[in-house]
Motif scaffolding. Structure first.
Motif, mmCIF file in Angstrom:
data_model
loop_
_atom_site.group_PDB
_atom_site.id
_atom_site.type_symbol
_atom_site.label_atom_id
_atom_site.label_comp_id
_atom_site.label_asym_id
_atom_site.label_seq_id
_atom_site.Cartn_x
_atom_site.Cartn_y
_atom_site.Cartn_z
ATOM 1 N N CYS A 91 -1.980 2.360 4.023
ATOM 2 C CA CYS A 91 -1.282 3.035 2.944
ATOM 3 C C CYS A 91 -1.325 2.305 1.618
ATOM 4 O O CYS A 91 -0.594 2.657 0.689
ATOM 5 C CB CYS A 91 0.157 3.282 3.337
ATOM 6 S SG CYS A 91 0.219 4.629 4.519
ATOM 7 N N SER A 143 -2.519 1.261 -2.046
ATOM 8 C CA SER A 143 -2.991 2.095 -3.146
ATOM 9 C C SER A 143 -3.679 1.217 -4.179
ATOM 10 O O SER A 143 -3.605 -0.004 -4.118
ATOM 11 C CB SER A 143 -1.801 2.797 -3.799
ATOM 12 O OG SER A 143 -1.256 3.763 -2.922
ATOM 13 N N CYS A 151 0.353 8.749 4.305
ATOM 14 C CA CYS A 151 0.886 7.692 3.457
ATOM 15 C C CYS A 151 2.198 8.045 2.783
ATOM 16 O O CYS A 151 2.638 7.326 1.896
ATOM 17 C CB CYS A 151 -0.134 7.328 2.397
ATOM 18 S SG CYS A 151 -1.419 6.347 3.130
ATOM 19 N N LEU A 191 -2.565 -6.618 -0.348
ATOM 20 C CA LEU A 191 -2.564 -6.889 1.100
ATOM 21 C C LEU A 191 -2.663 -8.367 1.443
ATOM 22 O O LEU A 191 -2.119 -8.817 2.447
ATOM 23 C CB LEU A 191 -3.791 -6.199 1.718
ATOM 24 C CG LEU A 191 -3.609 -4.833 2.335
ATOM 25 C CD1 LEU A 191 -4.956 -4.349 2.863
ATOM 26 C CD2 LEU A 191 -2.591 -4.859 3.454
ATOM 27 N N ILE A 223 3.508 7.803 -9.357
ATOM 28 C CA ILE A 223 2.915 7.340 -8.107
ATOM 29 C C ILE A 223 2.462 8.567 -7.341
ATOM 30 O O ILE A 223 3.221 9.526 -7.192
ATOM 31 C CB ILE A 223 3.937 6.522 -7.299
ATOM 32 C CG1 ILE A 223 4.270 5.243 -8.080
ATOM 33 C CG2 ILE A 223 3.394 6.172 -5.916
ATOM 34 C CD1 ILE A 223 5.433 4.480 -7.534
ATOM 35 N N ILE A 249 8.846 -0.888 -4.321
ATOM 36 C CA ILE A 249 8.078 -0.027 -3.434
ATOM 37 C C ILE A 249 7.392 -0.911 -2.414
ATOM 38 O O ILE A 249 6.767 -1.909 -2.781
ATOM 39 C CB ILE A 249 7.060 0.799 -4.240
ATOM 40 C CG1 ILE A 249 7.824 1.755 -5.166
ATOM 41 C CG2 ILE A 249 6.125 1.579 -3.328
ATOM 42 C CD1 ILE A 249 6.960 2.436 -6.184
ATOM 43 N N ARG A 250 7.577 -0.567 -1.143
ATOM 44 C CA ARG A 250 6.956 -1.313 -0.041
ATOM 45 C C ARG A 250 6.097 -0.332 0.735
ATOM 46 O O ARG A 250 6.598 0.377 1.618
ATOM 47 C CB ARG A 250 8.034 -1.920 0.878
ATOM 48 C CG ARG A 250 8.954 -2.925 0.191
ATOM 49 C CD ARG A 250 8.244 -4.242 -0.028
ATOM 50 N NE ARG A 250 9.013 -5.159 -0.845
ATOM 51 C CZ ARG A 250 8.878 -5.280 -2.179
ATOM 52 N NH1 ARG A 250 8.028 -4.521 -2.844
ATOM 53 N NH2 ARG A 250 9.575 -6.160 -2.834
ATOM 54 N N VAL A 277 0.244 -3.237 -2.064
ATOM 55 C CA VAL A 277 1.232 -2.851 -1.046
ATOM 56 C C VAL A 277 2.666 -2.922 -1.569
ATOM 57 O O VAL A 277 3.525 -2.180 -1.095
ATOM 58 C CB VAL A 277 1.096 -3.692 0.253
ATOM 59 C CG1 VAL A 277 -0.225 -3.374 0.941
ATOM 60 C CG2 VAL A 277 1.230 -5.174 0.001
ATOM 61 N N ASN A 278 2.921 -3.817 -2.523
ATOM 62 C CA ASN A 278 4.272 -3.922 -3.077
ATOM 63 C C ASN A 278 4.243 -3.749 -4.594
ATOM 64 O O ASN A 278 3.342 -4.271 -5.261
ATOM 65 C CB ASN A 278 4.892 -5.297 -2.787
ATOM 66 C CG ASN A 278 5.156 -5.510 -1.320
ATOM 67 O OD1 ASN A 278 5.158 -4.561 -0.529
ATOM 68 N ND2 ASN A 278 5.373 -6.746 -0.932
ATOM 69 N N VAL A 279 5.221 -3.033 -5.081
ATOM 70 C CA VAL A 279 5.331 -2.782 -6.515
ATOM 71 C C VAL A 279 6.776 -3.049 -6.926
ATOM 72 O O VAL A 279 7.702 -2.471 -6.354
ATOM 73 C CB VAL A 279 4.980 -1.310 -6.845
ATOM 74 C CG1 VAL A 279 4.985 -1.074 -8.349
ATOM 75 C CG2 VAL A 279 3.637 -0.919 -6.256
ATOM 76 N N ASP A 280 6.961 -3.925 -7.892
ATOM 77 C CA ASP A 280 8.302 -4.307 -8.338
ATOM 78 C C ASP A 280 8.384 -4.272 -9.854
ATOM 79 O O ASP A 280 7.980 -5.227 -10.518
ATOM 80 C CB ASP A 280 8.640 -5.728 -7.857
ATOM 81 C CG ASP A 280 8.603 -5.831 -6.343
ATOM 82 O OD1 ASP A 280 7.515 -6.047 -5.795
ATOM 83 O OD2 ASP A 280 9.662 -5.672 -5.726
ATOM 84 N N PRO A 281 8.899 -3.190 -10.389
ATOM 85 C CA PRO A 281 9.066 -3.135 -11.846
ATOM 86 C C PRO A 281 10.292 -3.948 -12.255
ATOM 87 O O PRO A 281 11.328 -3.881 -11.582
ATOM 88 C CB PRO A 281 9.287 -1.646 -12.114
ATOM 89 C CG PRO A 281 9.730 -1.045 -10.836
ATOM 90 C CD PRO A 281 9.342 -1.954 -9.718
#
Lengths: 63, 63
Positions: B2, B4, A2, B36, B50, A50-51, B22-26
């Motif tokens: 992958c 989390s 990962c 997902l 992370i 983050i993707r 799957v996606n993280v956007d601060p």
């Protein structure tokens, strides 16, 4: 596995800064990246996105 | 895979807020999480760390 690659966004272009990143620690205007082997890089900037499915960590450059 | 799990750190305890992220956007004091299935959650706080090998995204609570 990962791990992801970390990129910095500079003038609308993604520049790869590190492969096989496993740990990401943003702190006071810097992003601390650690790879699978324990190597560390420190980048000026902040996490933009983050993707995980694309294995991409994108950092926007500190201005 | 992958994806989390995202956790928020509250008074030294990790509280799970979302699975299969799957996606993280601060952005501006919030963290936008997408799973997902495309579901989105918005958490007040910022990314603390992370750990991709542990499948953990840890958000520190906005004060």
């Amino acid at each position: 596995m990962c791990e992801s690659a970390a990129y910095i966004l500079k003038e609308d272009k993604l520049e790869r800064v590190m492969e096989n990143v496993v740990n990401v620690d943003p702190f006071e205007g810097k992003v601390y990246l650690t790879d699978l082997l324990g190597e560390q890089k420190i980048v000026d900037g902040k996490i933009k996105e983050i993707r995980l499915m694309d294995h991409k960590i994108i950092i926007s450059e500190a201005i």
